[in-house]
Scaffold this motif. Structure first.
Motif, PDB file in Angstrom:
ATOM      1  N   UNK A 193       7.842  15.703  30.058  1.00 36.89           N
ATOM      2  CA  UNK A 193       7.064  14.647  29.360  1.00 36.89           C
ATOM      3  C   UNK A 193       6.292  13.982  30.508  1.00 36.89           C
ATOM      4  N   UNK A 194       5.275  13.389  30.448  1.00 36.50           N
ATOM      5  CA  UNK A 194       4.546  12.508  31.274  1.00 36.50           C
ATOM      6  C   UNK A 194       5.010  11.100  31.094  1.00 36.50           C
ATOM      7  N   UNK A 195       4.840  10.365  32.157  1.00 39.47           N
ATOM      8  CA  UNK A 195       5.114   8.929  31.916  1.00 39.47           C
ATOM      9  C   UNK A 195       6.523   8.695  32.685  1.00 39.47           C
ATOM     10  N   UNK A 196       6.937   7.256  32.503  1.00 43.67           N
ATOM     11  CA  UNK A 196       8.011   6.999  33.441  1.00 43.67           C
ATOM     12  C   UNK A 196       9.371   7.392  32.511  1.00 43.67           C
ATOM     13  N   UNK A 197      10.373   7.290  33.550  1.00 46.33           N
ATOM     14  CA  UNK A 197      12.065   7.261  32.921  1.00 46.33           C
ATOM     15  C   UNK A 197      12.286   6.095  32.046  1.00 46.33           C
ATOM     16  N   UNK A 198      12.838   6.434  30.971  1.00 44.01           N
ATOM     17  CA  UNK A 198      13.289   5.310  29.943  1.00 44.01           C
ATOM     18  C   UNK A 198      14.153   4.546  30.290  1.00 44.01           C
ATOM     19  N   UNK A 199      14.407   3.633  31.400  1.00 44.11           N
ATOM     20  CA  UNK A 199      15.340   3.090  31.811  1.00 44.11           C
ATOM     21  C   UNK A 199      16.314   1.997  30.727  1.00 44.11           C
ATOM     22  N   UNK A 200      15.350   1.372  30.305  1.00 46.92           N
ATOM     23  CA  UNK A 200      16.065   0.415  29.046  1.00 46.92           C
ATOM     24  C   UNK A 200      16.827   1.261  28.158  1.00 46.92           C
ATOM     25  N   UNK A 201      16.396   2.194  27.817  1.00 41.32           N
ATOM     26  CA  UNK A 201      16.920   3.201  26.775  1.00 41.32           C
ATOM     27  C   UNK A 201      18.289   3.799  27.322  1.00 41.32           C
ATOM     28  N   UNK A 202      18.321   4.263  28.577  1.00 42.62           N
ATOM     29  CA  UNK A 202      19.193   4.759  29.402  1.00 42.62           C
ATOM     30  C   UNK A 202      20.479   3.888  29.559  1.00 42.62           C
ATOM     31  N   UNK A 203      19.994   2.545  30.034  1.00 39.74           N
ATOM     32  CA  UNK A 203      21.146   1.621  30.104  1.00 39.74           C
ATOM     33  C   UNK A 203      21.739   1.112  28.909  1.00 39.74           C
ATOM     34  N   UNK A 204      20.966   1.052  27.739  1.00 39.51           N
ATOM     35  CA  UNK A 204      21.627   0.696  26.509  1.00 39.51           C
ATOM     36  C   UNK A 204      22.209   1.682  25.826  1.00 39.51           C
ATOM     37  N   UNK A 205      21.872   2.969  25.765  1.00 39.03           N
ATOM     38  CA  UNK A 205      22.691   4.055  25.121  1.00 39.03           C
ATOM     39  C   UNK A 205      23.945   4.339  26.102  1.00 39.03           C
ATOM     40  N   UNK A 206      23.932   4.194  27.355  1.00 46.26           N
ATOM     41  CA  UNK A 206      25.276   4.429  28.329  1.00 46.26           C
ATOM     42  C   UNK A 206      26.221   3.303  28.037  1.00 46.26           C
ATOM     43  N   UNK A 207      25.555   1.858  27.912  1.00 47.43           N
ATOM     44  CA  UNK A 207      26.699   0.985  27.825  1.00 47.43           C
ATOM     45  C   UNK A 207      26.854   0.815  26.272  1.00 47.43           C
ATOM     46  N   UNK A 208      26.264   1.461  25.237  1.00 44.74           N
ATOM     47  CA  UNK A 208      26.784   1.545  23.831  1.00 44.74           C
ATOM     48  C   UNK A 208      27.904   2.461  23.796  1.00 44.74           C
ATOM     49  N   UNK A 209      27.804   3.750  24.562  1.00 45.21           N
ATOM     50  CA  UNK A 209      28.537   4.706  24.407  1.00 45.21           C
ATOM     51  C   UNK A 209      30.126   4.256  25.173  1.00 45.21           C
ATOM     52  N   UNK A 210      29.954   3.781  26.344  1.00 43.61           N
ATOM     53  CA  UNK A 210      31.095   3.371  27.084  1.00 43.61           C
ATOM     54  C   UNK A 210      31.846   2.131  26.383  1.00 43.61           C
ATOM     55  N   UNK A 239      24.621  -2.794  21.291  1.00 40.56           N
ATOM     56  CA  UNK A 239      23.733  -1.897  22.291  1.00 40.56           C
ATOM     57  C   UNK A 239      23.266  -0.654  21.643  1.00 40.56           C
ATOM     58  N   UNK A 240      23.815  -0.129  20.677  1.00 38.07           N
ATOM     59  CA  UNK A 240      23.251   0.933  19.804  1.00 38.07           C
ATOM     60  C   UNK A 240      21.887   0.584  19.215  1.00 38.07           C
ATOM     61  N   UNK A 241      22.078  -0.798  18.595  1.00 37.71           N
ATOM     62  CA  UNK A 241      20.735  -1.338  17.677  1.00 37.71           C
ATOM     63  C   UNK A 241      19.538  -1.432  18.797  1.00 37.71           C
ATOM     64  N   UNK A 242      19.941  -1.939  19.730  1.00 37.68           N
ATOM     65  CA  UNK A 242      19.035  -2.341  21.050  1.00 37.68           C
ATOM     66  C   UNK A 242      18.310  -0.979  21.417  1.00 37.68           C
ATOM     67  N   UNK A 243      19.070   0.205  21.547  1.00 34.56           N
ATOM     68  CA  UNK A 243      18.798   1.673  21.933  1.00 34.56           C
ATOM     69  C   UNK A 243      18.024   2.045  20.831  1.00 34.56           C
ATOM     70  N   UNK A 244      18.350   2.044  19.657  1.00 37.75           N
ATOM     71  CA  UNK A 244      17.408   2.622  18.469  1.00 37.75           C
ATOM     72  C   UNK A 244      15.871   1.777  18.587  1.00 37.75           C
ATOM     73  N   UNK A 245      15.954   0.243  18.793  1.00 32.32           N
ATOM     74  CA  UNK A 245      14.667  -0.375  18.670  1.00 32.32           C
ATOM     75  C   UNK A 245      13.878  -0.065  19.757  1.00 32.32           C
ATOM     76  N   UNK A 246      14.576   0.299  20.934  1.00 31.65           N
ATOM     77  CA  UNK A 246      13.970   0.697  22.142  1.00 31.65           C
ATOM     78  C   UNK A 246      12.926   2.046  22.182  1.00 31.65           C
ATOM     79  N   UNK A 247      13.899   2.955  21.487  1.00 31.09           N
ATOM     80  CA  UNK A 247      13.280   4.293  21.513  1.00 31.09           C
ATOM     81  C   UNK A 247      12.506   4.453  20.360  1.00 31.09           C
ATOM     82  N   UNK A 248      12.342   3.710  19.394  1.00 33.61           N
ATOM     83  CA  UNK A 248      11.340   3.437  18.147  1.00 33.61           C
ATOM     84  C   UNK A 248       9.663   3.088  19.079  1.00 33.61           C
ATOM     85  N   UNK A 249       9.853   2.359  20.261  1.00 30.38           N
ATOM     86  CA  UNK A 249       8.588   1.720  20.647  1.00 30.38           C
ATOM     87  C   UNK A 249       8.317   2.455  21.902  1.00 30.38           C
ATOM     88  N   UNK A 250       9.185   3.176  22.324  1.00 28.71           N
ATOM     89  CA  UNK A 250       8.763   3.830  23.838  1.00 28.71           C
ATOM     90  C   UNK A 250       7.960   4.894  23.670  1.00 28.71           C
TER      91      UNK A 250
END
Length: 466
Positions: A193-210, A239-250
């Motif tokens: 995939x082109x574009x940058x790495x989804x840093x906010x999504x990565x941080x939010x899902x990792x935090x949610x899972x932990x 954090x899971x809710x944040x992750x879903x919101x971020x992924x919908x817009x990323x």
């Protein structure tokens, strides 16, 4: 068309890696009493040594799966195999509890990146169909076999010295690394995939899972700091809710949410979590039964559980034939029924049971793993685009890991509550029987999901025929 010999060499290396993960976890569980006696660890610190690995593994698994897709499967596998090797060695040299905590946490993180990378290397090396199915069934059987054999190997190594429980994985990791460097090749991947790495999504899902895994671990002692347990679950869900919101817009989401609309994939992940909830909960209870109520040694306990490792033989031999003849869904349902019967039979356990009385349950559990673990892995990765195979592998392994943590916590909580202040062997047996409701219920729920999947599939076939 035959599969190149190099492909089977790749499978051997990746089976070695998942075997390494299985024995690493199992050996440590056997060695915990010796570690506590030598280092003078408190019960809380000893529990933390186990929980640290679970947090690292469960927290980073989904990120690890996506990293394999984005950054390269071979690169991620080799890099994190080195990290696994180094920090397993650090655990062997530990003289204080905090060093063990760090070592186990980072080892868990390494496994979280290494495991989905290895699984996606299999699914991209073997074309979809019977050959991939066979490879995945061999891989799944090796994983379960590693855990079962690890109990015996851990007992033997602990008798020599508990530090060998950490040094043995170092030697195996080194052998795998030497073989993997020339043999593993990066699959001819689709354009990333082109574009940058989804840093906010990565941080939010990792935090949610932990946070969610930490909340599950704390369920072992529900009355101890209940506000913190509730806060962990609340924080994880937020954090899971944040992750879903971020992924919908990323524009370049870490997880394409459309992937989760696949009914078979969702059902496979739910059943995976319930499978390990039942098995790891049962394994914990039977270990308590054999060692604390019956006075068996760690080695005797490990040998008793070896019968449950029958899937090492069945998964690559009988299961592929059944899958080709009856399909994954029916084989999974048959395996779950075997597990349900195994746990139900054990509800009648007594303090004077011979091993012959326990053996039917052990063998039926072996059938359950042989018929469920591998086929679920197949369903969870079938039809997934190549550039998302790492993510699919991360999802199914996250489900397996989350279920394991949930099973251990739930049976511990129920067992402690049922036992209360009693200390007699009879009270311990009654508490164990009560806690057996957890694996029975988890397996029953998984079977219901399997039946629902079969009914959905049947309706679709009828509609397509008309």
């Amino acid at each position: 068309m035959s599969v190149p010999a190099r492909s089977w060499g790749v499978l051997i290396i990746l089976c070695g890696a998942i075997f390494l993960e299985g024995i690493d976890v199992a050996m440590l569980n056997v060695a915990l009493p010796s570690i506590r006696a030598d280092l003078g660890l408190s019960t809380g610190m000893l529990s933390g040594v186990v929980s640290a690995y679970v947090l690292g593994y469960g927290g980073f698994m989904l990120l690890g799966g996506r990293a394999a897709d984005l950054l390269g499967r071979r690169r991620m596998f080799l890099l994190w195999l080195v990290v696994f090797l180094l920090f397993s060695g650090l655990g062997g040299f530990a003289d204080e509890g905090w060093v063990l905590l760090v070592a186990r946490f980072v080892t868990g993180v390494a496994a979280a990146f290494m495991t989905p990378a290895g699984l996606s290397l299999i699914t991209t090396t073997f074309p979809e169909g019977p050959r991939r199915n066979r490879a995945l069934l061999i891989y799944a059987g090796t994983a379960a076999g590693g855990f079962a054999l690890g109990l015996v190997i851990g007992g033997l190594l602990t008798a020599i010295g508990w530090r060998w429980v950490f040094f043995a994985p170092v030697l195996l990791s080194l052998a795998l690394l030497i073989a993997a460097i020339p043999l593993l090749k990066e699959p001819a991947a689709e354009r990333r995939p082109a574009g940058g790495f989804d840093l906010v999504g990565a941080v939010s899902i990792t935090g949610a899972m932990m946070a969610l895994v930490y909340g599950v671990v704390r369920l072992e002692h529900p009355s101890d700091g209940l506000p913190l347990t509730v806060a962990a679950f609340a924080g994880g869900l937020a954090l899971l809710a944040v992750f879903i919101a971020v992924e919908r817009r990323s524009a370049t989401p870490l997880v394409r949410l459309g992937l989760l609309r696949s009914g078979p994939l969702v059902r496979a992940n739910l059943m995976a979590a319930l499978l390990t909830t039942s098995f790891f909960g049962f394994q914990f209870l039977i270990t308590l039964y054999l060692q604390e109520l019956r006075g068996w040694s760690a080695i005797q306990t490990g040998l008793a559980l070896l019968a449950a490792a029958a899937d090492v033989v069945l998964a690559p031999t009988l299961t592929p034939w059944l899958v080709n003849r009856y399909g994954n869904a029916r084989v999974v349902l048959g395996g779950l029924v075997s597990g349900l019967l195994a746990y139900a039979l054990f509800l009648g356990v007594g303090l004077d049971w011979t091993y012959a009385a326990m053996l039917p349950s052990m063998l039926l559990i072996g059938l359950m793993f042989a018929f469920v673990y591998g086929p679920l892995t197949i369903v969870a990765t079938d039809g997934i685009a190549e550039h998302e195979q790492g993510l699919a592998g991360g999802l199914i392994n996250s489900s397996f890991q989350f279920g394991a943590a949930l099973g251990l916590s739930m049976v511990t909580a129920v067992n402690v509550a049922a036992l209360g202040q009693a200390s007699s062997a009879e009270a311990g047996l009654d508490a164990m029987r009560t806690a057996l409701v957890v694996p029975v219920t988890a397996t029953l729920l998984a079977a219901v999901i399997a039946v629902a999947g079969l009914r959905t599939r049947a309706r679709r076939q009828v509609l397509s025929a008309t």
